[in-house]
Design an enzyme around this catalytic site. Sequence first.
Site, PDB file in Angstrom:
ATOM      1  N   TYR A  50      30.197  36.240  36.600  1.00  0.00           N
ATOM      2  CA  TYR A  50      31.601  36.537  36.320  1.00  0.00           C
ATOM      3  C   TYR A  50      32.041  35.675  35.146  1.00  0.00           C
ATOM      4  O   TYR A  50      32.101  34.452  35.254  1.00  0.00           O
ATOM      5  CB  TYR A  50      32.452  36.258  37.560  1.00  0.00           C
ATOM      6  CG  TYR A  50      33.909  36.650  37.447  1.00  0.00           C
ATOM      7  CD1 TYR A  50      34.381  37.484  36.435  1.00  0.00           C
ATOM      8  CD2 TYR A  50      34.825  36.176  38.385  1.00  0.00           C
ATOM      9  CE1 TYR A  50      35.717  37.838  36.366  1.00  0.00           C
ATOM     10  CE2 TYR A  50      36.165  36.529  38.324  1.00  0.00           C
ATOM     11  CZ  TYR A  50      36.604  37.363  37.315  1.00  0.00           C
ATOM     12  OH  TYR A  50      37.935  37.705  37.239  1.00  0.00           O
ATOM     13  N   LYS A  83      30.387  40.854  35.606  1.00  0.00           N
ATOM     14  CA  LYS A  83      31.789  41.263  35.568  1.00  0.00           C
ATOM     15  C   LYS A  83      32.384  40.572  34.350  1.00  0.00           C
ATOM     16  O   LYS A  83      32.515  39.342  34.325  1.00  0.00           O
ATOM     17  CB  LYS A  83      32.538  40.869  36.839  1.00  0.00           C
ATOM     18  CG  LYS A  83      34.023  41.274  36.788  1.00  0.00           C
ATOM     19  CD  LYS A  83      34.824  40.749  37.957  1.00  0.00           C
ATOM     20  CE  LYS A  83      36.298  41.117  37.771  1.00  0.00           C
ATOM     21  NZ  LYS A  83      37.166  40.525  38.834  1.00  0.00           N
ATOM     22  N   VAL A  92      35.343  46.503  37.902  1.00  0.00           N
ATOM     23  CA  VAL A  92      35.813  45.764  39.077  1.00  0.00           C
ATOM     24  C   VAL A  92      37.299  45.558  38.836  1.00  0.00           C
ATOM     25  O   VAL A  92      37.695  44.761  37.982  1.00  0.00           O
ATOM     26  CB  VAL A  92      35.089  44.425  39.253  1.00  0.00           C
ATOM     27  CG1 VAL A  92      35.664  43.675  40.461  1.00  0.00           C
ATOM     28  CG2 VAL A  92      33.591  44.637  39.428  1.00  0.00           C
TER      29      VAL A  92
END
Length: 299
Positions: A137, A165, A205
């Site tokens: 992330y 992400k 996401v």
Amino acid sequence: MTAAPFGRVVTAMVTPFTADGGLDLDGAQRLAAHLVDAGNDGLLVNGTAGESPTTTDDEKAALVRAVVEAVGDRVPVLAGVGSPSTAHTTALAQQAQAAGATGLLVVTPYYNKPQQAGVVAHVEQVLGATDLPVALYDVPHRTGLALTTETVLRLAEHPRVVAVKDAKLDLEAAAEVLARTDLAYYCGQDSLTLPYLALGAVGVVGTSTHVTAGGTRDLVAAFAAGDTAGALALHRRLLPAYTGIFRAPGTVLVKAALRDLGLPAGPVRLPLVDATPEQVTALRADLAAAGLALEPTAA
């Protein structure tokens, strides 16, 4: 399109609380089921939208177990395990695996701003602690530290680093990694889903996907089918919702929307504060502009 290990439309789920601020596990299960029914084919729990900085480790484990029990046979359930501490992140990763998570979301350590070599060592230690697939992330506006392209390429050499992400929103950097690896990229900002798909991302996401999942699913499907005009039309229609949900911290307005819909949400925990009447009015207008009038659901 590249395979999507955690689904293509993944909601970073809020954590429902009771009126007195406790964890609402029954509400979490009902919300998870609603989100899957609405078009999400993956869920992320214990992320930023889930107020993970304010939930205890026990609450995080209980939430993973509850959501896996509710929808784990239908969609992947990704667990956020972010922490500035490598030891704590490792413990959270092991706890998430024991609770039944499908995979892990590992954010760049925040606040202490380690060197890139430290980030690599941090992720490698987490990888050694479980056998779950990992999504990196990259969200420097929250962590104070971006993943460099070289760091992502190095970590991509590990077979269980399968996704990113990306909330760094550096399209050039994303394009380079996508060209040089098999990583599945997920857009980390709802409004840029279509541009990321054009670069080769597999999906999003999202936060607004608590209420935009159906349209976002159709956008991704249209793009995958080569209907770029249809995908663009959906992007433009949904844009007021994609952006409006962030007029206040996303969690705050998502919970306001869910309350309007009669879905489990509850209050936010301090230091967040619930939406003001003015913010709720603006949110309703944003969603109406996207064709998403809020009406109570039977869920």
